[in-house]
Design an enzyme around this catalytic site. Structure first.
Site, PDB file in Angstrom:
ATOM      1  N   SER A 290       0.820  -1.205   0.000  1.00 58.52           N
ATOM      2  CA  SER A 290       0.000   0.000   0.000  1.00 58.52           C
ATOM      3  C   SER A 290       0.861   1.266   0.000  1.00 58.52           C
ATOM      4  CB  SER A 290      -0.947  -0.053   1.208  1.00 58.52           C
ATOM      5  OG  SER A 290      -1.846   1.014   1.213  1.00 58.52           O
ATOM      6  N   ASP A 301      10.363   5.626  -9.591  1.00 57.54           N
ATOM      7  CA  ASP A 301       9.966   6.248 -10.860  1.00 57.54           C
ATOM      8  C   ASP A 301      10.626   7.605 -11.061  1.00 57.54           C
ATOM      9  OD1 ASP A 301       8.399   4.102 -11.444  1.00 57.54           O
ATOM     10  OD2 ASP A 301       6.477   5.104 -11.106  1.00 57.54           O
ATOM     11  N   LYS A 315      -0.405  -4.179  -3.505  1.00 59.35           N
ATOM     12  CA  LYS A 315      -1.729  -3.646  -3.145  1.00 59.35           C
ATOM     13  C   LYS A 315      -1.862  -2.247  -3.751  1.00 59.35           C
ATOM     14  CE  LYS A 315      -4.779  -2.546   0.746  1.00 59.35           C
ATOM     15  NZ  LYS A 315      -5.042  -1.131   0.397  1.00 59.35           N
TER      16      LYS A 315
END
Length: 519
Positions: A290, A301, A315
């Site tokens: 999560s 990223d 998740k």
């Protein structure tokens, strides 16, 4: 005529779009009516009286299980579990308890620092006898736990038996809100490397991380290891705030996309960062989920950190709590989240830039240390006795058991008659059954007998073979009794394979740079 035809053509898309919607509403109404009629007939005709809480509750839970693992219904008596999950808080004494299998009693396992249990003087190994006037000697762990918890500010009398002194002791304990530590430990490592262990993204916890990071910089940290292993997540906003420590203002960290407009949102960093250039390694594993995946995935990223460890849980769904009638609650999935590259990690997880697997725990260590196993509790009892004999120990990073301590532990294990059931023996037994069923066991019996003789474990040999791991577990348990969770974590770093690789990487700038995603 042409105008009429044109009007009809313009209405067709509206009619086509309305038709599926009408069909959907009809199906909803139809099946709700069917459910209602089924229950009415059961109530009228079924041989036994129905328990509506149980039967309808089961129906609700079955319906939600057909959606995803995170959309959940909380009955009135369980709403406190939802509050604890959202806030990380509960009211109680602040201690782990466990069942001592040999004694068949619930005992204190680990008091938390600065919490009522520790402040009152409860110790690891204390046997819980009663809470006020209620006996606890024949109760389950869950039952005892429920009675230790209560409203903050309420007091009760706890009676325990302390095996080390053979005395019954009474403690008056006042419950208070217990918040499990979001950041149980941070500190400096060799080579000017800062380390932060972060447990949970609860409300306001990002401020703790900020303070720790600023403190580490003051202590001379030139690089950072941010440990998100086994961090199950929590607040999405807190994840964004943590990324913001190391990423400039105005950068998109995560986007929520849901069915309704209110469930869709773009989260950007809102503040000026603390440091945008310090090399960072984020540690993750299969239990990092999560908000942990938002943090690690966004930093990956944005090429702001190297992610090291094993693939995360996967998740990528966002839930919100909704108040329901009669003090019940519904936690419902409203959207999926997407990190800066456009990835949704649901079911896939964040793949680390540098994969480093953890060492697996040997079978004998599992059976010696695991609570609830059919063992003699010999490791637990050894730790309790050691604590009794040693009022103080060295600092966490410096404490080690001696060779004499190890020999004493090993002798106690052997004397106790400890046995364990290796997986290999279970699989061998199954193989024998299969061979007998298929009819070739007798012809191969000699080979089977030879194999079985090699599978019979020698406890003394297995203890010596796994000495390093067993010592690590023993030392960790002992340290926790003196220095609580923070001390146990600090000591464990000395044996941490993934942490050592992160340190090595940070000490090699060129290799670190190459390890950044797409660099």
């Amino acid at each position: 005529m042409k105008k009429h035809l044109l009007a009809c053509l313009m209405l067709m898309p509206l009619m086509l779009s309305a038709q599926p919607q009408n069909d959907h509403h009809f199906e909803v109404a139809k099946h709700l009516d069917i459910f209602n009629q089924i229950y009415k007939n059961l109530e009228l005709l079924y041989v036994d009286t129905l328990n509506p809480k149980e039967t309808i509750g089961t129906a609700i839970n079955a319906m939600l299980r057909s959606l995803d693992p995170y959309t959940e219904y909380y009955a009135q008596e369980n709403t406190k579990d939802l509050r604890m999950m959202l806030t990380g808080k509960y009211a109680g004494i602040g201690a782990l308890i466990r069942k001592h299998q040999k004694l068949d009693r619930v005992v204190i396992d680990e008091p938390y620092a600065n919490m009522p249990a520790a402040e009152a003087g409860l110790k690891k190994g204390d046997i819980i006898l009663s809470i006020d006037d209620s006996l606890m000697t024949d109760k389950t762990v869950n039952y005892v736990s429920e009675h230790l918890r209560g409203e903050p500010g309420t007091s009760f009398l706890l009676k325990v038996f302390r095996p080390s002194t053979s005395k019954e002791l009474s403690f008056k304990i006042t419950r208070k809100n217990i918040k499990l530590p979001d950041m149980p430990y941070y500190g400096m490592r060799e080579g000017n490397i800062g380390y932060i262990n972060y447990n949970s993204f609860t409300q306001e916890s990002s401020k703790e991380v900020r303070r720790a990071f600023v403190d580490l910089k003051k202590q001379g940290a030139a690089s950072l290891i941010f440990d998100l292993r086994s961090n199950g997540g929590g607040s999405e906003a807190e994840a964004v705030n943590i990324v913001n420590l190391w990423v400039p203002k105005g950068v998109t960290v995560v986007e929520n996309r849901g069915k309704i407009k209110e469930a869709s949102r773009i989260y950007k960093t809102l503040l000026e960062p603390v440091d945008t250039v310090m090399p960072i390694v984020v540690l993750v594993n299969g239990e990092s989920a999560s908000a942990s995946e938002i943090t690690s995935g966004a930093l990956q990223d944005l090429h702001r950190a190297v992610i090291l460890g094993t693939r995360t849980y996967g998740k990528g769904l966002v839930q919100i709590p909704i108040d329901m009638p009669y003090n019940t609650n519904l936690k419902v999935t409203t959207s999926k989240y997407y990190i800066p590259s456009g990835r949704c990690v649901q079911g896939t997880g964040v793949t680390p830039d540098v994969e480093v697997k953890t060492d697996t725990i040997p079978n004998i260590a599992f059976y010696l240390s695991a609570s609830g196993q059919d063992s003699t509790e010999v490791m637990f009892d050894y730790v309790v006795d050691y604590i009794t004999k040693h009022p103080t120990i060295a600092k966490p990073a410096e404490f080690h058991l001696t060779d004499a301590d190890w020999e004493e532990f090993k002798a106690r294990v052997i004397k106790s008659g400890f046995t364990y059931d290796p997986v290999s023996k279970k699989q061998f037994a199954q193989l024998v059954k299969t061979a007998q069923f298929e009819g070739y066991y007798e012809d191969a019996k000699e080979a089977f007998d030879k194999l079985e003789s090699k599978l019979n474990h020698d406890v003394a040999f297995d203890l010596e073979k796994n000495k390093a791991v067993l010592l690590q577990i023993l030392e960790s348990d002992i340290i926790a009794a003196y220095y609580y969770q923070s001390g146990s974590i600090e000591a464990g770093l000395n044996y941490d394979r993934q942490l050592k690789e992160a340190e090595r990487l940070l000490k090699n700038p060129e290799e670190y740079k190459k390890s950044l995603s797409n660099e």
